[in-house]
Design a protein around this motif. Structure first.
Motif, PDB file in Angstrom:
ATOM      1  N   PHE A   1     -13.753 -97.340  13.076  1.00 13.45           N
ATOM      2  CA  PHE A   1     -14.068 -98.900  13.482  1.00 13.45           C
ATOM      3  C   PHE A   1     -13.093 -99.837  12.720  1.00 13.45           C
ATOM      4  O   PHE A   1     -13.311-101.036  13.048  1.00 13.45           O
ATOM      5  N   GLY A   2     -12.118 -99.330  12.217  1.00  5.86           N
ATOM      6  CA  GLY A   2     -11.267-100.278  11.862  1.00  5.86           C
ATOM      7  C   GLY A   2     -11.611-101.320  10.656  1.00  5.86           C
ATOM      8  O   GLY A   2     -10.913-102.385  10.430  1.00  5.86           O
ATOM      9  N   TYR A   3     -12.498-100.821   9.676  1.00  2.98           N
ATOM     10  CA  TYR A   3     -13.295-101.666   8.663  1.00  2.98           C
ATOM     11  C   TYR A   3     -12.294-101.683   7.458  1.00  2.98           C
ATOM     12  O   TYR A   3     -11.449-100.755   7.357  1.00  2.98           O
ATOM     13  N   SER A   4     -12.017-102.600   6.577  1.00  2.00           N
ATOM     14  CA  SER A   4     -11.245-102.612   5.269  1.00  2.00           C
ATOM     15  C   SER A   4     -11.868-102.147   4.184  1.00  2.00           C
ATOM     16  O   SER A   4     -13.318-102.220   4.290  1.00  2.00           O
ATOM     17  N   PHE A   5     -11.432-101.999   3.176  1.00  2.00           N
ATOM     18  CA  PHE A   5     -11.839-101.867   1.898  1.00  2.00           C
ATOM     19  C   PHE A   5     -12.837-102.991   1.429  1.00  2.00           C
ATOM     20  O   PHE A   5     -14.052-102.852   0.862  1.00  2.00           O
ATOM     21  N   ALA A   6     -12.304-104.107   1.608  1.00  2.00           N
ATOM     22  CA  ALA A   6     -13.346-105.244   1.498  1.00  2.00           C
ATOM     23  C   ALA A   6     -14.552-105.435   2.267  1.00  2.00           C
ATOM     24  O   ALA A   6     -15.592-105.892   1.956  1.00  2.00           O
ATOM     25  N   ASP A   7     -14.566-104.999   3.696  1.00  2.00           N
ATOM     26  CA  ASP A   7     -15.522-104.999   4.339  1.00  2.00           C
ATOM     27  C   ASP A   7     -16.697-104.155   3.805  1.00  2.00           C
ATOM     28  O   ASP A   7     -17.828-104.457   3.667  1.00  2.00           O
ATOM     29  N   PHE A   8     -16.285-102.870   3.329  1.00  2.00           N
ATOM     30  CA  PHE A   8     -17.330-102.004   2.618  1.00  2.00           C
ATOM     31  C   PHE A   8     -17.768-102.608   1.282  1.00  2.00           C
ATOM     32  O   PHE A   8     -18.983-102.751   0.936  1.00  2.00           O
ATOM     33  N   VAL A   9     -16.961-103.120   0.459  1.00  2.00           N
ATOM     34  CA  VAL A   9     -17.323-103.744  -0.837  1.00  2.00           C
ATOM     35  C   VAL A   9     -18.455-104.920  -0.650  1.00  2.00           C
ATOM     36  O   VAL A   9     -19.344-104.885  -1.353  1.00  2.00           O
ATOM     37  N   CYS A  10     -18.156-105.869   0.361  1.00  2.00           N
ATOM     38  CA  CYS A  10     -19.023-107.161   0.547  1.00  2.00           C
ATOM     39  C   CYS A  10     -20.321-106.573   1.072  1.00  2.00           C
ATOM     40  O   CYS A  10     -21.132-107.226   1.162  1.00  2.00           O
ATOM     41  N   ASN A  11     -20.543-105.485   1.827  1.00  2.00           N
ATOM     42  CA  ASN A  11     -21.775-104.893   2.410  1.00  2.00           C
ATOM     43  C   ASN A  11     -22.320-103.754   1.772  1.00  2.00           C
ATOM     44  O   ASN A  11     -23.356-104.121   1.007  1.00  2.00           O
ATOM     45  N   THR A  12     -21.883-102.617   1.823  1.00  2.00           N
ATOM     46  CA  THR A  12     -22.539-101.523   1.248  1.00  2.00           C
ATOM     47  C   THR A  12     -22.294-101.497  -0.411  1.00  2.00           C
ATOM     48  O   THR A  12     -23.034-101.110  -1.195  1.00  2.00           O
ATOM     49  N   GLY A  13     -21.341-102.243  -0.554  1.00  2.00           N
ATOM     50  CA  GLY A  13     -21.000-102.407  -2.198  1.00  2.00           C
ATOM     51  C   GLY A  13     -22.093-103.485  -2.833  1.00  2.00           C
ATOM     52  O   GLY A  13     -22.373-102.996  -3.667  1.00  2.00           O
ATOM     53  N   LEU A  14     -22.630-104.332  -1.966  1.00  2.00           N
ATOM     54  CA  LEU A  14     -23.446-105.141  -2.701  1.00  2.00           C
ATOM     55  C   LEU A  14     -24.940-104.303  -2.709  1.00  2.00           C
ATOM     56  O   LEU A  14     -25.712-104.531  -3.701  1.00  2.00           O
ATOM     57  N   ILE A  15     -25.227-103.606  -1.663  1.00  2.00           N
ATOM     58  CA  ILE A  15     -26.399-102.745  -1.483  1.00  2.00           C
ATOM     59  C   ILE A  15     -26.440-101.751  -2.753  1.00  2.00           C
ATOM     60  O   ILE A  15     -27.450-101.604  -3.740  1.00  2.00           O
ATOM     61  N   ALA A  16     -25.225-101.077  -3.084  1.00  2.00           N
ATOM     62  CA  ALA A  16     -25.152-100.030  -4.038  1.00  2.00           C
ATOM     63  C   ALA A  16     -25.311-100.703  -5.307  1.00  2.00           C
ATOM     64  O   ALA A  16     -25.670-100.249  -6.245  1.00  2.00           O
ATOM     65  N   GLY A  17     -24.565-101.863  -5.637  1.00  2.00           N
ATOM     66  CA  GLY A  17     -24.552-102.731  -6.748  1.00  2.00           C
ATOM     67  C   GLY A  17     -26.019-102.987  -7.276  1.00  2.00           C
ATOM     68  O   GLY A  17     -26.567-102.826  -8.567  1.00  2.00           O
ATOM     69  N   ILE A  18     -26.787-103.498  -6.246  1.00  2.00           N
ATOM     70  CA  ILE A  18     -28.196-103.832  -6.496  1.00  2.00           C
ATOM     71  C   ILE A  18     -28.881-102.481  -6.985  1.00  2.00           C
ATOM     72  O   ILE A  18     -29.831-102.363  -8.008  1.00  2.00           O
TER      73      ILE A  18
END
Length: 448
Positions: free
Chosen positions: A191-208
Motif C-alpha cells: 500500500f505504499g505506507y512508510s515507517f512513520a505511518d506504522f509507528v503513528c498507528n500500530t505503534g501507538l496501539i502496541a505501546g499501550i
C-alpha cells in the motif's frame, strides 16, 4: 469457473500442508506456485498476461520501484520489494550476529540490573519488544532465548516463563513498525505506507498494549522468580567477552543505526524499502569481505523462497476474482456496519493467525481489504491497521501461530525445558485477548 476452482484448491492444499508440516514450507509454496502458473493461468485461463502480472518481474526495472516520490500501491503478484528488503535485513542481522552484538546486549542489560531475576525478566521483555521493532522477531528470539537459557543456568531459575514472555513481547513489538513483522512488510510495500505511518498507528496501539502486557506477565510469573536464591556473580562472563570482533562490532552498530535512520526517513528521502534493504546488505558485505561466505551461508533462504511461492498462489486467487468474492461476502455479513466489518477483520485475522502462519494470511487479505474499501466506502487505512494488529498479535496465542513462537519453544526444549501446548496457551491466550481488546477499542475510538 475452472480457473477459480483450481486456484482455491491449490490454495487450500497449500495451507493444509503448511499446517501439517509434511514437507518444508518453502517447497510447499514453490510447488503450489508453479501449479498456479501451469494449471490456473495455463489450463484454466489460457492467459500469458496473468502469468507475467503475477511474476511481476518488470516492476523491478522501473524507477518507482527503487525511488518513489509518491506512495504507490504495488501491482499484483510477487511483491519483490518485500522479498528484497527481508533478504537485505537478514544479511545485516547475520553480520551483527557474527560479531556477538546480540549476546553482548543481553549480558550488558543483565549486568546493569545486577543479575536480579525479576528485573532481568522485565528488562528482557522490554528489550525483546524494542529490538523486534527493527529486527525480525525470529532473530530476536533466537538470540534472546539462548542467552536466557544461559542466565537461567547461572542464576538457577526456570527459563520457560521468561522465554514465553519474550516471545509475546517480540510479536507485539514487531507490530509497531513496518519492518518488525513480515505481515507488516507485506502490507507496507503493498500500500505504499512508510515507517512513520506504522509507528503513528500500530505503534501507538502496541505501546499501550505493551504496558498492560508487561504488567500481566509480571503478575502471572512473579511467583516463579520470587524464591530464586542469590548466587555469586563475580565469576559470570562479562558483556565484553561476548564481542568476537571489536572492529566489526563498531561497524555493525553503525550499519544498524544507518538502517534505522533510513527506515525512519524513507518517506522524506523517497528511497523504497527495496533500496534500503539492498543498500544495507551491500554495505554489510563490503565492510566484511573476509566473512562474505560465512554471512551468506547463514541467511535464511528458505523464508525468501517461501515468500516467492506464496505470492504466486495468492496471485492466482487475485487473478481469478476469488478475493473479490471473499470481500463481498464480508461486506454482506457486516450489512454495511463499519464497526462490525472492522471487528470481523481484526478478530478473524487473529483467530486464523493463531493456527496458521500469519504471513500467507496477511498476503491473502490485502486484496480483500482493498476490495472492501472500494465497495463499502470504508477507509483503507482503518482496515489496514486492523489487519496488521490481528495477524501480528493473533499469532502469539499458540506455539505454532508465529515463527518466533516455534523458535522460542524449540530453544527451551533443547535446553531440557519442553513447552506443552497447555502450558503455552494458558498464559498466551489471555494475553492475546487483552491486546486484541485494546486494539479493537483504540481503532473504534480513533478511526471510526
Amino acid at each position: 469457473m475452472l480457473a477459480q476452482i483450481l486456484a482455491v484448491s491449490i490454495f487450500c492444499v497449500m495451507f493444509v500442508m503448511i499446517i501439517l508440516e509434511i514437507f518444508e514450507r518453502q517447497w510447499i509454496t514453490l510447488v503450489c506456485g508453479a501449479l498456479t502458473l501451469l494449471l490456473v493461468f495455463g489450463l484454466g485461463m489460457h492467459s500469458w498476461e496473468a502469468v507475467m502480472e503475477t511474476l511481476n518481474v518488470k516492476n523491478i526495472f522501473t524507477v518507482g520501484f527503487w525511488y518513489a516520490k509518491e506512495a504507490e500501491e504495488s501491482s499484483s503478484g510477487i511483491n519483490w520489494a518485500t522479498i528484497i528488503f527481508i533478504a537485505g535485513m537478514m544479511i545485516m542481522v547475520e553480520g551483527m550476529a557474527r560479531v556477538g552484538f546480540f549476546r553482548w546486549l543481553c549480558m550488558l542489560l543483565a549486568k546493569a540490573v545486577k543479575y536480579k531475576v525479576i528485573p532481568i525478566f522485565v528488562t528482557f521483555m522490554l528489550m525483546s519488544s524494542v529490538l523486534a521493532m527493527f529486527i525480525d522477531s525470529i532473530t530476536v528470539i533466537l538470540f534472546l532465548a539462548a542467552v536466557t537459557v544461559e542466565l537461567s543456568q547461572l542464576l538457577k531459575f526456570n527459563p520457560v516463563p521468561m522465554i514465553l514472555s519474550e516471545v509475546f513481547c517480540a510479536n507485539l513489538g514487531g507490530s509497531a513498525t513496518m519492518c518488525g513483522d513480515p505481515p507488516n512488510i507485506i502490507i507496507g510495500t503493498s500500500f505504499g505506507y512508510s515507517f512513520a505511518d506504522f509507528v503513528c498507528n500500530t505503534g501507538l496501539i502496541a505501546g499501550i498494549s505493551l504496558i498492560f502486557t508487561v504488567i500481566y506477565f509480571f503478575f502471572v510469573y512473579k511467583k516463579e522468580f520470587k524464591n530464586v536464591e542469590s548466587v555469586d556473580t563475580s565469576t559470570f562472563p562479562t558483556p565484553e567477552s561476548a564481542i568476537l570482533d571489536k572492529k566489526g562490532f563498531g561497524i555493525s552498530c553503525g550499519i544498524f543505526g544507518l538502517a534505522v535512520v533510513l527506515l525512519v526517513t524513507h518517506a522524506q528521502t523517497h528511497l523504497s524499502v527495496a533500496t534500503i534493504g539492498l543498500g544495507i546488505a551491500i554495505i554489510t558485505l563490503a565492510t566484511a569481505p573476509k566473512y562474505i561466505g560465512e554471512i551468506m551461508s547463514k541467511v535464511d533462504y528458505k523464508t525468501v523462497l517461501f515468500f516467492l511461492g506464496l505470492f504466486m498462489v495468492v496471485g492466482g486467487l487475485e487473478q481469478t476474482g476469488i478475493l473479490e468474492i471473499v470481500a463481498g461476502f464480508i461486506g454482506k455479513i457486516s450489512g454495511g456496519n463499519v464497526y462490525l466489518m472492522i471487528a470481523i477483520i481484526i478478530w478473524v485475522s487473529a483467530l486464523a493467525s493463531a493456527f496458521v502462519d500469519n504471513i500467507p494470511f496477511a498476503a491473502t487479505m490485502i486484496p480483500v481489504i482493498q476490495s472492501l474499501a472500494a465497495s463499502q466506502g470504508v477507509a483503507l487505512t482503518t482496515m489496514t491497521w486492523a489487519l496488521s494488529m490481528g495477524t501480528d498479535i493473533g499469532g502469539s496465542a499458540t506455539p505454532i501461530g508465529a515463527s518466533a513462537n516455534v523458535v522460542g519453544t524449540s530453544v527451551a526444549a533443547k535446553a531440557g525445558h519442553p513447552v506443552s501446548w497447555g502450558s503455552y496457551c494458558k498464559t498466551a491466550v489471555p494475553a492475546t485477548v487483552i491486546v486484541m481488546i485494546i486494539s479493537t477499542l483504540v481503532i473504534f475510538v480513533r478511526y471510526l
